[in-house]
Design an enzyme around this catalytic site. Structure first.
Site, PDB file in Angstrom:
ATOM      1  N   CYS A  29       0.871  -1.173   0.000  1.00  0.00           N
ATOM      2  CA  CYS A  29       0.000   0.000   0.000  1.00  0.00           C
ATOM      3  C   CYS A  29       0.907   1.220   0.000  1.00  0.00           C
ATOM      4  CB  CYS A  29      -0.903   0.010   1.230  1.00  0.00           C
ATOM      5  SG  CYS A  29      -2.006   1.449   1.297  1.00  0.00           S
ATOM      6  N   GLU A  35      -4.131   1.105  -6.041  1.00  0.00           N
ATOM      7  CA  GLU A  35      -3.207   0.061  -6.458  1.00  0.00           C
ATOM      8  C   GLU A  35      -3.089   0.119  -7.968  1.00  0.00           C
ATOM      9  OE1 GLU A  35      -0.393  -1.513  -6.058  1.00  0.00           O
ATOM     10  OE2 GLU A  35      -1.251  -2.054  -4.100  1.00  0.00           O
TER      11      GLU A  35
END
Length: 217
Positions: free
Chosen positions: A2, A104
Site C-alpha cells: 500500500c 493500487e
C-alpha cells in the site's frame, strides 16, 4: 503493498467512528503518499483513543539512519513477530490508520492502470498499523507503517498484496495495550474486503502533487 491512499471523511465522521475526544489539524486528502505525516489512532493508558500524526515510513528505535523509513512504509503481516524492524512495535505499539480508500496499480500491456479500492459509499475503515519512536541528538521522530498481507481473490486480479483492514468490531482487539500476542493473521480479510469495489481511475493520481476529487475520476 500500500503506497498511496485516500481519506476524505469529515472531521466529525472520524471523531465518531474512532471514538475520539478531538481531532485537530485535519484536512481531507485524495492522494496520500509515504514520507509525510498521516493520521493515526492510538490507545492511551486509560483505554481511550487519541488521534496523532505520524511520519509514514517506520524508523526503528535502534536505527542510526532515519532514511530507513523510506523502505519501511509497509510491514508484511506474515513476519511481524520475526523482523527486527517491526517485532517490538508489533508487541507494544499497534495503531489504526483511518482511510476511505487506497490505490493500487495493475500492470497491463499499455502500462499501469491505477485503481481506487473502496466501499461503495466511501465509508471509513482502518488499516492495521504499527508505530515507533526514534531519536538522536538533534531530532525526534514518531513514525508508522501499514501492515499488508497476501491478496484475496478480488484484489489478486490487480496485485498480489493488500493492506490488512481491521473491522470496527475488532478495533479494540488490535489496539489493546495489555496484549502482546495479537495474531494479525486472525483478522478475516475476506469479510473486510467483501463489499469493496475496484474502480479504475485516471493517471492523474500517479503524481502525488495532485490532491483533489479528480484523482477519483
Amino acid at each position: 503493498m500500500c503506497g498511496r491512499y485516500v481519506l476524505i471523511a469529515t472531521e466529525q465522521q472520524i471523531i465518531d467512528h474512532f471514538s475520539l475526544r478531538r481531532l485537530a489539524n485535519y484536512q481531507p486528502d485524495y492522494n496520500i503518499p509515504p514520507g509525510q505525516k498521516i493520521l493515526n489512532v492510538v490507545q492511551l493508558e486509560d483505554g481511550s483513543n487519541k488521534a496523532v500524526y505520524l511520519h509514514w515510513g517506520l524508523i526503528p528505535s535502534w536505527s542510526k539512519d532515519r532514511g530507513i523509513g523510506n523502505r519501511l512504509i509497509n510491514a508484511r503481516a506474515e513476519t511481524l513477530a520475526e523482523k527486527p524492524s517491526f517485532r517490538a512495535a508489533y508487541r507494544k505499539r499497534r495503531c489504526l490508520i483511518p482511510a476511505t480508500g487506497f490505490y493500487e496499480w495493475h500492470r497491463t500491456e499499455s502500462g499501469k492502470q491505477p485503481y481506487h479500492i473502496h466501499y461503495p459509499d466511501n465509508r471509513l475503515f482502518a488499516f492495521a498499523g504499527l508505530w515507533e519512536h526514534w531519536e538522536n541528538e538533534t531530532e525526534t521522530v514518531y513514525s508508522c507503517t501499514i501492515v499488508t498481507t497476501g491478496a484475496d481473490a478480488k484484489i489478486a486480479s490487480i496485485h498480489d498484496r493488500m493492506p490488512v483492514v481491521i473491522r470496527p468490531e475488532q478495533y479494540l482487539d488490535w489496539l489493546d495495550k495489555k496484549s502482546e500476542a495479537v495474531d494479525v493473521l486472525s483478522f478475516d480479510q475476506s469479510a473486510a474486503y467483501h463489499d469493496m469495489r475496484l474502480t479504475p481511475v485516471s493517471n492523474r493520481v500517479n503524481n502525488p502533487a495532485h490532491n483533489d476529487a479528480d484523482c477519483l475520476t
